[in-house]
Design a protein around this motif. Structure first.
Motif, PDB file in Angstrom:
ATOM      1  N   GLY A   6       0.939  -1.302  -0.096  1.00 28.73           N
ATOM      2  CA  GLY A   6       0.190  -0.066   0.000  1.00 28.73           C
ATOM      3  C   GLY A   6       0.766   1.227   0.003  1.00 28.73           C
ATOM      4  N   LEU A   7       1.963   1.230   0.716  1.00 29.83           N
ATOM      5  CA  LEU A   7       2.637   2.215   0.711  1.00 29.83           C
ATOM      6  C   LEU A   7       3.566   2.541  -0.644  1.00 29.83           C
ATOM      7  CD1 LEU A   7       4.454   1.902   4.384  1.00 29.83           C
ATOM      8  CD2 LEU A   7       2.810   3.790   3.504  1.00 29.83           C
ATOM      9  N   ARG A   8       3.928   1.411  -1.107  1.00 32.05           N
ATOM     10  CA  ARG A   8       4.605   1.578  -2.616  1.00 32.05           C
ATOM     11  C   ARG A   8       3.570   2.037  -3.635  1.00 32.05           C
ATOM     12  NH1 ARG A   8       7.311   2.916  -6.364  1.00 32.05           N
ATOM     13  NH2 ARG A   8       8.455   1.242  -7.628  1.00 32.05           N
ATOM     14  N   ILE A   9       2.262   1.665  -3.458  1.00 33.23           N
ATOM     15  CA  ILE A   9       1.352   2.249  -4.360  1.00 33.23           C
ATOM     16  C   ILE A   9       1.188   3.656  -4.059  1.00 33.23           C
ATOM     17  CG2 ILE A   9      -1.054   1.992  -5.084  1.00 33.23           C
ATOM     18  CD1 ILE A   9      -0.806  -1.019  -4.677  1.00 33.23           C
ATOM     19  N   SER A  10       0.817   3.945  -2.876  1.00 31.60           N
ATOM     20  CA  SER A  10       0.702   5.537  -2.341  1.00 31.60           C
ATOM     21  C   SER A  10       1.911   6.272  -3.247  1.00 31.60           C
ATOM     22  CB  SER A  10       0.576   5.712  -1.243  1.00 31.60           C
ATOM     23  OG  SER A  10       1.625   5.619  -0.320  1.00 31.60           O
ATOM     24  N   ASP A  11       3.100   5.819  -2.852  1.00 32.37           N
ATOM     25  CA  ASP A  11       4.239   6.523  -3.499  1.00 32.37           C
ATOM     26  C   ASP A  11       4.107   6.638  -4.964  1.00 32.37           C
ATOM     27  OD1 ASP A  11       6.685   7.631  -2.524  1.00 32.37           O
ATOM     28  OD2 ASP A  11       7.829   6.275  -3.570  1.00 32.37           O
ATOM     29  N   ASN A  12       3.814   5.674  -5.697  1.00 32.45           N
ATOM     30  CA  ASN A  12       3.631   6.107  -7.232  1.00 32.45           C
ATOM     31  C   ASN A  12       2.776   6.935  -7.437  1.00 32.45           C
ATOM     32  OD1 ASN A  12       5.492   4.121  -7.894  1.00 32.45           O
ATOM     33  ND2 ASN A  12       3.950   2.461  -8.300  1.00 32.45           N
ATOM     34  N   VAL A  13       1.386   6.714  -6.832  1.00 34.35           N
ATOM     35  CA  VAL A  13       0.420   7.784  -7.032  1.00 34.35           C
ATOM     36  C   VAL A  13       0.717   9.335  -6.682  1.00 34.35           C
ATOM     37  CG1 VAL A  13      -1.878   8.313  -6.420  1.00 34.35           C
ATOM     38  CG2 VAL A  13      -1.535   6.124  -6.651  1.00 34.35           C
ATOM     39  N   ALA A  14       1.551   9.425  -5.603  1.00 25.93           N
ATOM     40  CA  ALA A  14       1.914  10.630  -5.135  1.00 25.93           C
ATOM     41  C   ALA A  14       2.954  11.198  -6.610  1.00 25.93           C
ATOM     42  CB  ALA A  14       2.575  10.724  -3.996  1.00 25.93           C
ATOM     43  N   ALA A  15       3.883  10.370  -6.966  1.00 24.80           N
ATOM     44  CA  ALA A  15       4.858  10.732  -7.897  1.00 24.80           C
ATOM     45  C   ALA A  15       3.902  11.091  -9.227  1.00 24.80           C
ATOM     46  CB  ALA A  15       5.655   9.591  -8.157  1.00 24.80           C
ATOM     47  N   LYS A  16       3.113  10.360  -9.526  1.00 18.64           N
ATOM     48  CA  LYS A  16       2.327  10.730 -10.781  1.00 18.64           C
ATOM     49  C   LYS A  16       1.616  12.019 -10.895  1.00 18.64           C
ATOM     50  CE  LYS A  16       1.821   6.052 -12.654  1.00 18.64           C
ATOM     51  NZ  LYS A  16       0.937   4.664 -12.760  1.00 18.64           N
ATOM     52  N   LYS A  17       1.051  12.376  -9.489  1.00 18.93           N
ATOM     53  CA  LYS A  17       0.318  13.545  -9.511  1.00 18.93           C
ATOM     54  C   LYS A  17       1.345  14.549  -9.325  1.00 18.93           C
ATOM     55  CE  LYS A  17      -3.743  12.011  -6.709  1.00 18.93           C
ATOM     56  NZ  LYS A  17      -4.226  12.105  -5.244  1.00 18.93           N
ATOM     57  N   GLN A  18       2.407  14.642  -8.761  1.00 15.68           N
ATOM     58  CA  GLN A  18       3.588  15.499  -8.786  1.00 15.68           C
ATOM     59  C   GLN A  18       4.082  15.827 -10.397  1.00 15.68           C
ATOM     60  OE1 GLN A  18       4.354  17.631  -6.301  1.00 15.68           O
ATOM     61  NE2 GLN A  18       5.953  18.565  -7.745  1.00 15.68           N
ATOM     62  N   ALA A  19       4.113  14.913 -10.918  1.00 17.16           N
ATOM     63  CA  ALA A  19       4.708  14.863 -12.404  1.00 17.16           C
ATOM     64  C   ALA A  19       3.389  15.659 -13.294  1.00 17.16           C
ATOM     65  CB  ALA A  19       4.966  13.637 -13.182  1.00 17.16           C
ATOM     66  N   ALA A  20       2.423  15.469 -13.030  1.00 14.15           N
ATOM     67  CA  ALA A  20       1.181  16.099 -13.669  1.00 14.15           C
ATOM     68  C   ALA A  20       1.151  17.720 -13.528  1.00 14.15           C
ATOM     69  CB  ALA A  20      -0.127  15.283 -13.511  1.00 14.15           C
ATOM     70  N   LEU A  21       1.258  17.863 -12.045  1.00 12.63           N
ATOM     71  CA  LEU A  21       1.282  19.216 -11.905  1.00 12.63           C
ATOM     72  C   LEU A  21       2.367  19.958 -12.545  1.00 12.63           C
ATOM     73  CD1 LEU A  21       0.645  18.740  -7.690  1.00 12.63           C
ATOM     74  CD2 LEU A  21      -1.010  19.967  -9.675  1.00 12.63           C
ATOM     75  N   GLU A  22       3.559  19.247 -12.461  1.00 12.16           N
ATOM     76  CA  GLU A  22       4.889  19.930 -13.042  1.00 12.16           C
ATOM     77  C   GLU A  22       4.587  20.319 -14.453  1.00 12.16           C
ATOM     78  OE1 GLU A  22       8.217  17.575 -11.987  1.00 12.16           O
ATOM     79  OE2 GLU A  22       7.940  18.211  -9.877  1.00 12.16           O
ATOM     80  N   ALA A  23       3.963  19.022 -15.054  1.00 10.16           N
ATOM     81  CA  ALA A  23       3.647  19.334 -16.524  1.00 10.16           C
ATOM     82  C   ALA A  23       2.772  20.502 -16.897  1.00 10.16           C
ATOM     83  CB  ALA A  23       3.285  18.061 -17.178  1.00 10.16           C
ATOM     84  N   GLU A  24       1.804  20.552 -15.867  1.00  5.24           N
ATOM     85  CA  GLU A  24       0.659  21.701 -16.196  1.00  5.24           C
ATOM     86  C   GLU A  24       1.171  22.973 -16.054  1.00  5.24           C
ATOM     87  OE1 GLU A  24      -2.438  21.044 -13.553  1.00  5.24           O
ATOM     88  OE2 GLU A  24      -3.168  19.175 -14.393  1.00  5.24           O
ATOM     89  N   SER A  25       2.139  23.213 -15.043  1.00 11.90           N
ATOM     90  CA  SER A  25       2.771  24.430 -14.876  1.00 11.90           C
ATOM     91  C   SER A  25       3.890  24.826 -15.556  1.00 11.90           C
ATOM     92  CB  SER A  25       3.206  24.709 -13.315  1.00 11.90           C
ATOM     93  OG  SER A  25       4.231  23.535 -13.029  1.00 11.90           O
TER      94      SER A  25
END
Length: 140
Positions: free
Chosen positions: A113-132
């Motif tokens: 569960g922690l590994r999956i949450s780490d992946n989700v957080a990384a994808k969200k961060q990458a999406a935010l960086e791409a948008e900005s």
């Protein structure tokens, strides 16, 4: 002392997770070899214990370059605990019970569960960086 922001961590978390798994092997070796030291009265196991502890902390620190400390330490300790009990059963004839097996399932589920949450957080961060990021201007 300030800790790095999540944005300051490198993008490739898979390397950190590989370091974390490698570090967990040292953690298991450390715990099992500690039992064999007989109170640090046996030189070989004592040297192995010190080396495994040192290597485990070093490789954990490498993992924490890309994995959050709360997640990394929890997974490291969990894998170390499960591995130590499993190998303790095999090497030292410690008793395996259904309660230990149930606890393993919970620990492994939590680590996943922690590994999956780490992946989700990384994808969200990458999406935010791409948008900005500024849009590329057409050439021509």
């Amino acid at each position: 002392m300030t800790s790095p922001s999540p944005q300051a961590k490198p993008q490739n978390a898979n390397v950190g997770w590989a370091w974390l798994l490698f570090s967990s092997l040292f953690e298991i070796t450390f715990a099992l070899s500690t039992e064999a030291t007989d109170g640090f009265t046996k030189l070989g196991p004592s040297l192995l214990t010190v080396a495994a502890a040192s290597c485990g902390i070093f490789t954990l620190s490498m993992a924490l370059k890309t994995v959050d400390v709360g997640v990394g330490y929890t997974v490291w300790a969990g894998i170390g605990a499960v591995g130590t009990v499993v190998f303790g059963t095999l090497i030292y004839d410690e008793k395996m019970t259904i309660w230990k097996v149930l606890a393993f399932i919970l620990i492994i589920g939590g680590a996943l569960g922690l590994r999956i949450s780490d992946n989700v957080a990384a994808k969200k961060q990458a999406a935010l960086e791409a948008e900005s990021a500024p849009a590329a201007q057409p050439v021509g």
